[in-house]
Design a protein around this motif. Structure first.
Motif, PDB file in Angstrom:
ATOM      1  N   GLU A   1      23.405  -0.032  -1.236  1.00 32.93           N
ATOM      2  CA  GLU A   1      22.795  -0.759  -0.128  1.00 32.93           C
ATOM      3  C   GLU A   1      22.662  -2.249  -0.426  1.00 32.93           C
ATOM      4  O   GLU A   1      22.607  -3.070   0.476  1.00 32.93           O
ATOM      5  CB  GLU A   1      21.395  -0.209   0.207  1.00 32.93           C
ATOM      6  CG  GLU A   1      21.384   1.184   0.751  1.00 32.93           C
ATOM      7  CD  GLU A   1      21.265   2.261  -0.321  1.00 32.93           C
ATOM      8  OE1 GLU A   1      21.621   2.001  -1.497  1.00 32.93           O
ATOM      9  OE2 GLU A   1      20.827   3.363   0.012  1.00 32.93           O
TER      10      GLU A   1
ATOM     11  N   ASN B   1      29.578  -7.581   0.053  1.00 32.57           N
ATOM     12  CA  ASN B   1      30.687  -7.082   0.873  1.00 32.57           C
ATOM     13  C   ASN B   1      31.923  -6.838   0.015  1.00 32.57           C
ATOM     14  O   ASN B   1      32.625  -5.840   0.202  1.00 32.57           O
ATOM     15  CB  ASN B   1      30.999  -8.059   2.003  1.00 32.57           C
ATOM     16  CG  ASN B   1      29.926  -8.050   3.066  1.00 32.57           C
ATOM     17  OD1 ASN B   1      29.179  -7.084   3.210  1.00 32.57           O
ATOM     18  ND2 ASN B   1      29.828  -9.124   3.816  1.00 32.57           N
TER      19      ASN B   1
ATOM     20  N   LEU C   1      31.483  -3.599  -1.845  1.00 36.66           N
ATOM     21  CA  LEU C   1      31.651  -2.466  -0.931  1.00 36.66           C
ATOM     22  C   LEU C   1      33.119  -2.216  -0.632  1.00 36.66           C
ATOM     23  O   LEU C   1      33.576  -1.074  -0.617  1.00 36.66           O
ATOM     24  CB  LEU C   1      30.894  -2.708   0.377  1.00 36.66           C
ATOM     25  CG  LEU C   1      29.391  -2.514   0.355  1.00 36.66           C
ATOM     26  CD1 LEU C   1      28.803  -2.860   1.721  1.00 36.66           C
ATOM     27  CD2 LEU C   1      29.019  -1.102  -0.030  1.00 36.66           C
TER      28      LEU C   1
ATOM     29  N   SER D   1      33.841  -3.832   5.159  1.00 35.49           N
ATOM     30  CA  SER D   1      32.435  -4.224   5.238  1.00 35.49           C
ATOM     31  C   SER D   1      32.206  -5.347   6.244  1.00 35.49           C
ATOM     32  O   SER D   1      31.069  -5.613   6.621  1.00 35.49           O
ATOM     33  CB  SER D   1      31.923  -4.656   3.863  1.00 35.49           C
ATOM     34  OG  SER D   1      32.587  -5.825   3.437  1.00 35.49           O
ATOM     35  N   THR D   2      33.284  -6.002   6.697  1.00 36.12           N
ATOM     36  CA  THR D   2      33.145  -7.102   7.657  1.00 36.12           C
ATOM     37  C   THR D   2      34.077  -6.983   8.860  1.00 36.12           C
ATOM     38  O   THR D   2      33.877  -7.664   9.853  1.00 36.12           O
ATOM     39  CB  THR D   2      33.409  -8.466   6.978  1.00 36.12           C
ATOM     40  OG1 THR D   2      34.705  -8.451   6.378  1.00 36.12           O
ATOM     41  CG2 THR D   2      32.359  -8.765   5.922  1.00 36.12           C
TER      42      THR D   2
ATOM     43  N   ARG E   1      28.805  -2.521   7.586  1.00 35.49           N
ATOM     44  CA  ARG E   1      28.104  -2.204   6.338  1.00 35.49           C
ATOM     45  C   ARG E   1      27.557  -0.783   6.356  1.00 35.49           C
ATOM     46  O   ARG E   1      27.671  -0.042   5.382  1.00 35.49           O
ATOM     47  CB  ARG E   1      26.980  -3.202   6.072  1.00 35.49           C
ATOM     48  CG  ARG E   1      27.464  -4.531   5.518  1.00 35.49           C
ATOM     49  CD  ARG E   1      26.337  -5.392   5.010  1.00 35.49           C
ATOM     50  NE  ARG E   1      25.630  -4.836   3.868  1.00 35.49           N
ATOM     51  CZ  ARG E   1      26.010  -4.937   2.595  1.00 35.49           C
ATOM     52  NH1 ARG E   1      27.124  -5.582   2.306  1.00 35.49           N
ATOM     53  NH2 ARG E   1      25.286  -4.416   1.627  1.00 35.49           N
TER      54      ARG E   1
ATOM     55  N   CYS F   1      30.336   1.778   5.745  1.00 32.90           N
ATOM     56  CA  CYS F   1      30.795   1.752   4.349  1.00 32.90           C
ATOM     57  C   CYS F   1      29.787   2.419   3.426  1.00 32.90           C
ATOM     58  O   CYS F   1      30.147   3.257   2.593  1.00 32.90           O
ATOM     59  CB  CYS F   1      31.032   0.310   3.901  1.00 32.90           C
ATOM     60  SG  CYS F   1      32.480  -0.461   4.636  1.00 32.90           S
TER      61      CYS F   1
END
Length: 132
Positions: free
Chosen positions: A5, A9, A12, A60-61, A117, A120
């Motif tokens: 968590e 990014n 991840l 992640s983005t 996010r 992921c």
């Protein structure tokens, strides 16, 4: 170790490629062990493409890439959007057992970030990955 968590990014993206998608990093591109002649981009396996054809793997983005993060034969997804948070669930297709349940902050001005996010992190947890 960092909890997933709290991962950046970039962290991840690498974890998702390795642990969820089961890809291996070559010199430049990600590829699946069973298909070493094919490099991976958004939603496709692209043999023979050049550098400018393949965007970096950034689930992640990038929302399109985030929705490629899946094990469709094993998982079912669910999302519950509140005012300030997004809950993401992954259920196992064999009996709908909850594999992961993640709550991420939701910025009403940028909901995409929470979905990327959240998906992921939830996928990683469904695969048993808790730390980056």
């Amino acid at each position: 170790m960092t909890k997933v968590e709290e991962a950046t990014n970039e962290q991840l993206n690498v974890l998702v490629a390795e642990k969820v998608m089961e890809w291996v990093k070559g010199r430049k591109y990600w590829f699946h062990r069973e298909h070493p002649d094919a490099i991976h981009g958004v939603g496709c396996t692209a043999p023979g493409h050049t550098d400018w054809d393949i965007p970096p793997f950034s689930p992640s983005t990038d929302i399109a890439q985030a929705f490629e993060v899946d094990k469709p034969e094993e998982w079912t997804w669910d999302f519950f959007e509140g005012v300030y948070e997004l809950r993401v669930f992954v259920y196992g297709n064999n009996g709908y057992r909850t594999l992961a349940d993640v709550t991420v902050p939701l910025d009403p001005n940028n909901k995409t970030a929470a979905y990327c996010r959240g998906r992921c992190i939830c996928a990683l947890k469904a695969c048993g990955i808790e730390e980056a």
